[in-house]
Design a protein around this motif. Structure first.
Motif, PDB file in Angstrom:
ATOM      1  N   ALA A 103      32.799  52.789  -7.038  1.00 43.76           N
ATOM      2  CA  ALA A 103      33.378  53.695  -6.051  1.00 43.76           C
ATOM      3  C   ALA A 103      34.385  54.594  -6.777  1.00 43.76           C
ATOM      4  O   ALA A 103      35.241  54.102  -7.514  1.00 43.76           O
ATOM      5  CB  ALA A 103      34.066  52.914  -4.941  1.00 43.76           C
ATOM      6  N   VAL A 104      34.263  55.904  -6.593  1.00 41.42           N
ATOM      7  CA  VAL A 104      35.136  56.874  -7.247  1.00 41.42           C
ATOM      8  C   VAL A 104      35.935  57.618  -6.183  1.00 41.42           C
ATOM      9  O   VAL A 104      35.378  58.064  -5.177  1.00 41.42           O
ATOM     10  CB  VAL A 104      34.307  57.872  -8.089  1.00 41.42           C
ATOM     11  CG1 VAL A 104      35.201  58.933  -8.720  1.00 41.42           C
ATOM     12  CG2 VAL A 104      33.500  57.143  -9.139  1.00 41.42           C
ATOM     13  N   MET A 105      37.251  57.708  -6.389  1.00 40.07           N
ATOM     14  CA  MET A 105      38.128  58.432  -5.494  1.00 40.07           C
ATOM     15  C   MET A 105      38.828  59.541  -6.285  1.00 40.07           C
ATOM     16  O   MET A 105      39.458  59.271  -7.301  1.00 40.07           O
ATOM     17  CB  MET A 105      39.192  57.506  -4.878  1.00 40.07           C
ATOM     18  CG  MET A 105      38.646  56.477  -3.894  1.00 40.07           C
ATOM     19  SD  MET A 105      37.790  55.057  -4.581  1.00 40.07           S
ATOM     20  CE  MET A 105      38.966  54.299  -5.639  1.00 40.07           C
ATOM     21  N   LEU A 106      38.658  60.768  -5.836  1.00 38.13           N
ATOM     22  CA  LEU A 106      39.256  61.926  -6.502  1.00 38.13           C
ATOM     23  C   LEU A 106      40.299  62.560  -5.605  1.00 38.13           C
ATOM     24  O   LEU A 106      40.134  62.617  -4.385  1.00 38.13           O
ATOM     25  CB  LEU A 106      38.201  62.982  -6.811  1.00 38.13           C
ATOM     26  CG  LEU A 106      36.994  62.557  -7.629  1.00 38.13           C
ATOM     27  CD1 LEU A 106      36.010  63.706  -7.713  1.00 38.13           C
ATOM     28  CD2 LEU A 106      37.400  62.093  -9.003  1.00 38.13           C
ATOM     29  N   LYS A 107      41.349  63.064  -6.211  1.00 35.80           N
ATOM     30  CA  LYS A 107      42.328  63.879  -5.508  1.00 35.80           C
ATOM     31  C   LYS A 107      42.267  65.244  -6.181  1.00 35.80           C
ATOM     32  O   LYS A 107      42.500  65.357  -7.394  1.00 35.80           O
ATOM     33  CB  LYS A 107      43.718  63.258  -5.641  1.00 35.80           C
ATOM     34  CG  LYS A 107      44.700  63.727  -4.596  1.00 35.80           C
ATOM     35  CD  LYS A 107      46.013  62.976  -4.722  1.00 35.80           C
ATOM     36  CE  LYS A 107      45.894  61.694  -3.929  1.00 35.80           C
ATOM     37  NZ  LYS A 107      47.193  61.045  -3.741  1.00 35.80           N
ATOM     38  N   VAL A 108      41.907  66.288  -5.419  1.00 32.49           N
ATOM     39  CA  VAL A 108      41.655  67.619  -5.966  1.00 32.49           C
ATOM     40  C   VAL A 108      42.508  68.643  -5.227  1.00 32.49           C
ATOM     41  O   VAL A 108      42.568  68.637  -3.996  1.00 32.49           O
ATOM     42  CB  VAL A 108      40.154  67.981  -5.815  1.00 32.49           C
ATOM     43  CG1 VAL A 108      39.871  69.346  -6.391  1.00 32.49           C
ATOM     44  CG2 VAL A 108      39.283  66.932  -6.479  1.00 32.49           C
ATOM     45  N   ALA A 109      43.172  69.530  -5.990  1.00 30.64           N
ATOM     46  CA  ALA A 109      43.945  70.622  -5.398  1.00 30.64           C
ATOM     47  C   ALA A 109      43.129  71.900  -5.494  1.00 30.64           C
ATOM     48  O   ALA A 109      42.580  72.219  -6.548  1.00 30.64           O
ATOM     49  CB  ALA A 109      45.278  70.789  -6.114  1.00 30.64           C
ATOM     50  N   ASP A 110      43.041  72.635  -4.376  1.00 29.46           N
ATOM     51  CA  ASP A 110      42.326  73.909  -4.416  1.00 29.46           C
ATOM     52  C   ASP A 110      43.263  75.014  -4.895  1.00 29.46           C
ATOM     53  O   ASP A 110      44.424  74.766  -5.232  1.00 29.46           O
ATOM     54  CB  ASP A 110      41.673  74.227  -3.071  1.00 29.46           C
ATOM     55  CG  ASP A 110      42.666  74.496  -1.943  1.00 29.46           C
ATOM     56  OD1 ASP A 110      43.877  74.708  -2.222  1.00 29.46           O
ATOM     57  OD2 ASP A 110      42.243  74.509  -0.782  1.00 29.46           O
ATOM     58  N   HIS A 111      42.776  76.248  -4.920  1.00 32.22           N
ATOM     59  CA  HIS A 111      43.556  77.374  -5.453  1.00 32.22           C
ATOM     60  C   HIS A 111      44.857  77.616  -4.699  1.00 32.22           C
ATOM     61  O   HIS A 111      45.809  78.149  -5.249  1.00 32.22           O
ATOM     62  CB  HIS A 111      42.705  78.652  -5.473  1.00 32.22           C
ATOM     63  CG  HIS A 111      42.331  79.124  -4.102  1.00 32.22           C
ATOM     64  ND1 HIS A 111      41.298  78.551  -3.390  1.00 32.22           N
ATOM     65  CD2 HIS A 111      42.862  80.090  -3.315  1.00 32.22           C
ATOM     66  CE1 HIS A 111      41.215  79.159  -2.203  1.00 32.22           C
ATOM     67  NE2 HIS A 111      42.130  80.091  -2.150  1.00 32.22           N
ATOM     68  N   SER A 112      44.935  77.189  -3.424  1.00 33.10           N
ATOM     69  CA  SER A 112      46.156  77.377  -2.649  1.00 33.10           C
ATOM     70  C   SER A 112      47.126  76.210  -2.803  1.00 33.10           C
ATOM     71  O   SER A 112      48.232  76.246  -2.270  1.00 33.10           O
ATOM     72  CB  SER A 112      45.817  77.554  -1.158  1.00 33.10           C
ATOM     73  OG  SER A 112      45.331  76.329  -0.615  1.00 33.10           O
ATOM     74  N   GLY A 113      46.699  75.166  -3.518  1.00 31.90           N
ATOM     75  CA  GLY A 113      47.551  74.000  -3.714  1.00 31.90           C
ATOM     76  C   GLY A 113      47.303  72.880  -2.720  1.00 31.90           C
ATOM     77  O   GLY A 113      47.897  71.816  -2.831  1.00 31.90           O
ATOM     78  N   GLN A 114      46.412  73.110  -1.761  1.00 29.07           N
ATOM     79  CA  GLN A 114      46.100  72.065  -0.788  1.00 29.07           C
ATOM     80  C   GLN A 114      45.316  70.946  -1.475  1.00 29.07           C
ATOM     81  O   GLN A 114      44.328  71.192  -2.156  1.00 29.07           O
ATOM     82  CB  GLN A 114      45.289  72.626   0.377  1.00 29.07           C
ATOM     83  CG  GLN A 114      44.978  71.594   1.438  1.00 29.07           C
ATOM     84  CD  GLN A 114      44.220  72.192   2.616  1.00 29.07           C
ATOM     85  OE1 GLN A 114      43.896  73.368   2.637  1.00 29.07           O
ATOM     86  NE2 GLN A 114      43.940  71.358   3.593  1.00 29.07           N
ATOM     87  N   VAL A 115      45.797  69.720  -1.291  1.00 25.49           N
ATOM     88  CA  VAL A 115      45.170  68.570  -1.935  1.00 25.49           C
ATOM     89  C   VAL A 115      44.198  67.906  -0.972  1.00 25.49           C
ATOM     90  O   VAL A 115      44.524  67.665   0.189  1.00 25.49           O
ATOM     91  CB  VAL A 115      46.247  67.561  -2.399  1.00 25.49           C
ATOM     92  CG1 VAL A 115      45.600  66.319  -2.983  1.00 25.49           C
ATOM     93  CG2 VAL A 115      47.180  68.212  -3.412  1.00 25.49           C
ATOM     94  N   LYS A 116      43.006  67.646  -1.463  1.00 23.99           N
ATOM     95  CA  LYS A 116      41.979  66.978  -0.671  1.00 23.99           C
ATOM     96  C   LYS A 116      41.503  65.740  -1.414  1.00 23.99           C
ATOM     97  O   LYS A 116      41.442  65.731  -2.637  1.00 23.99           O
ATOM     98  CB  LYS A 116      40.788  67.909  -0.422  1.00 23.99           C
ATOM     99  CG  LYS A 116      41.122  69.103   0.430  1.00 23.99           C
ATOM    100  CD  LYS A 116      39.902  69.940   0.701  1.00 23.99           C
ATOM    101  CE  LYS A 116      40.281  71.135   1.577  1.00 23.99           C
ATOM    102  NZ  LYS A 116      39.144  71.964   1.887  1.00 23.99           N
TER     103      LYS A 116
END
Length: 85
Positions: free
Chosen positions: A44-57
């Motif tokens: 199971a892989v869990m990623l935390k990714v920030a988009d260009h606006s800085g919003q983290v998903k």
């Protein structure tokens, strides 16, 4: 020209997301509603990714062991290429 259906990046592509965190865990599916005994290992892989606006998903997915081994092999290849740059 054939298209593989997978997104392709080239030198002109603009990457707009940033990986903030990467976590993984090894699991074992032991049963399901349709099968009493699976004994199916997975990663199971869990990623935390920030988009260009800085919003983290948060994104998560599961891979079979062969899929994870291929994923790992590809990352080793990337690391080897980066070391030459």
């Amino acid at each position: 020209m054939e298209e593989s259906g997978e997104p392709q990046l080239d030198a002109k592509s603009k990457v707009t997301n940033q990986l903030i965190d990467f976590q993984w865990k090894l699991g074992m599916a032991v049963s399901s509603d349709s099968c009493r005994s699976l004994k199916y290992p997975y990663v199971a892989v869990m990623l935390k990714v920030a988009d260009h606006s800085g919003q983290v998903k948060n994104k998560s997915f599961e891979m079979t062991i062969p899929q994870f081994q291929n994923f790992y092999r590809q990352f080793k290849e990337i690391a080897a290429i980066i070391e030459t740059v």
